[in-house]
Design a protein around this motif. Structure first.
Motif, PDB file in Angstrom:
ATOM      1  N   TYR A  43       0.931  -1.572  -0.533  1.00 17.51           N
ATOM      2  CA  TYR A  43       0.342  -0.062   0.095  1.00 17.51           C
ATOM      3  C   TYR A  43       0.842   1.538   0.321  1.00 17.51           C
ATOM      4  O   TYR A  43       2.013   1.333   1.282  1.00 17.51           O
ATOM      5  N   PHE A  44       0.448   2.685  -0.850  1.00 17.47           N
ATOM      6  CA  PHE A  44       1.209   3.598  -0.912  1.00 17.47           C
ATOM      7  C   PHE A  44       0.566   3.640   0.338  1.00 17.47           C
ATOM      8  O   PHE A  44       0.158   4.394   1.387  1.00 17.47           O
ATOM      9  N   VAL A  45       2.247   4.844   1.009  1.00 12.40           N
ATOM     10  CA  VAL A  45       1.325   5.840   1.738  1.00 12.40           C
ATOM     11  C   VAL A  45       1.869   7.689   1.935  1.00 12.40           C
ATOM     12  O   VAL A  45       2.341   7.944   0.810  1.00 12.40           O
ATOM     13  N   TYR A  46       0.683   8.050   3.114  1.00 10.88           N
ATOM     14  CA  TYR A  46       0.899   9.422   2.434  1.00 10.88           C
ATOM     15  C   TYR A  46       0.610  10.291   3.838  1.00 10.88           C
ATOM     16  O   TYR A  46       0.781   8.963   4.932  1.00 10.88           O
ATOM     17  N   LYS A  47       0.949  11.173   3.336  1.00 12.95           N
ATOM     18  CA  LYS A  47       1.242  11.884   5.423  1.00 12.95           C
ATOM     19  C   LYS A  47      -0.377  12.544   5.348  1.00 12.95           C
ATOM     20  O   LYS A  47       0.078  12.831   6.875  1.00 12.95           O
ATOM     21  N   ASP A  48      -0.805  12.815   4.699  1.00 12.61           N
ATOM     22  CA  ASP A  48      -2.391  12.910   5.530  1.00 12.61           C
ATOM     23  C   ASP A  48      -3.593  12.125   5.498  1.00 12.61           C
ATOM     24  O   ASP A  48      -3.292  11.038   4.993  1.00 12.61           O
ATOM     25  N   ILE A  49      -4.335  12.261   6.224  1.00 11.99           N
ATOM     26  CA  ILE A  49      -5.174  10.845   6.573  1.00 11.99           C
ATOM     27  C   ILE A  49      -6.165  11.120   4.978  1.00 11.99           C
ATOM     28  O   ILE A  49      -7.234  10.077   5.198  1.00 11.99           O
ATOM     29  N   ASN A  50      -6.255  12.267   4.690  1.00  8.03           N
ATOM     30  CA  ASN A  50      -7.240  12.455   3.312  1.00  8.03           C
ATOM     31  C   ASN A  50      -6.904  11.830   2.149  1.00  8.03           C
ATOM     32  O   ASN A  50      -7.507  11.855   1.116  1.00  8.03           O
ATOM     33  N   LEU A  51      -5.039  11.197   2.414  1.00  7.82           N
ATOM     34  CA  LEU A  51      -4.331  10.727   0.891  1.00  7.82           C
ATOM     35  C   LEU A  51      -4.152  11.476  -0.042  1.00  7.82           C
ATOM     36  O   LEU A  51      -4.532  11.005  -1.350  1.00  7.82           O
ATOM     37  N   THR A  52      -3.767  12.238   0.244  1.00  7.39           N
ATOM     38  CA  THR A  52      -3.946  13.353  -0.457  1.00  7.39           C
ATOM     39  C   THR A  52      -2.409  14.189  -0.593  1.00  7.39           C
ATOM     40  O   THR A  52      -1.742  14.525  -2.146  1.00  7.39           O
ATOM     41  N   MET A  53      -1.324  13.911   0.232  1.00  4.23           N
ATOM     42  CA  MET A  53       0.296  14.209   0.113  1.00  4.23           C
ATOM     43  C   MET A  53       1.016  13.544   0.129  1.00  4.23           C
ATOM     44  O   MET A  53       1.236  12.834   1.261  1.00  4.23           O
ATOM     45  N   PRO A  54       1.490  12.491  -0.631  1.00  2.00           N
ATOM     46  CA  PRO A  54       1.962  11.241  -0.430  1.00  2.00           C
ATOM     47  C   PRO A  54       3.777  11.112  -0.387  1.00  2.00           C
ATOM     48  O   PRO A  54       3.737  12.496  -0.296  1.00  2.00           O
ATOM     49  N   LEU A  55       4.509   9.944  -0.120  1.00  2.00           N
ATOM     50  CA  LEU A  55       5.267  10.632   0.702  1.00  2.00           C
ATOM     51  C   LEU A  55       6.089  10.025  -0.171  1.00  2.00           C
ATOM     52  O   LEU A  55       5.681   8.999  -0.735  1.00  2.00           O
ATOM     53  N   TYR A  56       7.294   9.854  -0.374  1.00  2.00           N
ATOM     54  CA  TYR A  56       8.894   9.351  -0.908  1.00  2.00           C
ATOM     55  C   TYR A  56       9.981   8.499  -0.383  1.00  2.00           C
ATOM     56  O   TYR A  56       9.982   8.800   0.848  1.00  2.00           O
ATOM     57  N   GLU A  57       9.835   7.630  -1.043  1.00  2.00           N
ATOM     58  CA  GLU A  57      11.267   6.607  -0.604  1.00  2.00           C
ATOM     59  C   GLU A  57      12.634   7.359  -0.832  1.00  2.00           C
ATOM     60  O   GLU A  57      12.913   7.885  -1.426  1.00  2.00           O
ATOM     61  N   ARG A  58      13.306   6.926   0.005  1.00  2.52           N
ATOM     62  CA  ARG A  58      14.998   7.555   0.172  1.00  2.52           C
ATOM     63  C   ARG A  58      15.392   7.190  -1.044  1.00  2.52           C
ATOM     64  O   ARG A  58      14.896   5.832  -1.012  1.00  2.52           O
ATOM     65  N   GLU A  59      16.405   7.976  -1.494  1.00  4.58           N
ATOM     66  CA  GLU A  59      17.673   7.172  -2.509  1.00  4.58           C
ATOM     67  C   GLU A  59      18.750   6.880  -2.059  1.00  4.58           C
ATOM     68  O   GLU A  59      19.241   6.964  -1.108  1.00  4.58           O
TER      69      GLU A  59
END
Length: 78
Positions: A62-78
């Motif tokens: 499952y994709f991870v988001y910063k907010d509970i509304n699932l509008t601001m995605p978080l990104y992997e470390r490179e």
């Protein structure tokens, strides 16, 4: 004379080390609250993903988001 010198030097050395090591902690390595987009709705998770990047962060499948509304995605470390 020697014990008096050590009684002053050891606490001073400990304070200097504590202050120096406090600055060595990186804020980016600390886990943050995120929300996994599951079929049953957002589930709170602890993640070390970043706010910016290229590859979107996942918790399991499952994709991870910063907010509970699932509008601001978080990104992997490179």
């Amino acid at each position: 004379m020697k014990t008096s010198f050590l009684k002053i030097v050891f606490p001073a050395f400990a304070i200097i080390m504590a202050v120096g090591l406090a600055f060595a902690t990186e804020k980016d390595n600390l886990p943050q609250q995120g929300y996994a987009a599951t079929p049953s709705g957002p589930v709170p998770v602890q993640t070390d993903c970043l706010d910016e990047g290229i590859i979107q962060c996942k918790e399991g499948t499952y994709f991870v988001y910063k907010d509970i509304n699932l509008t601001m995605p978080l990104y992997e470390r490179e």
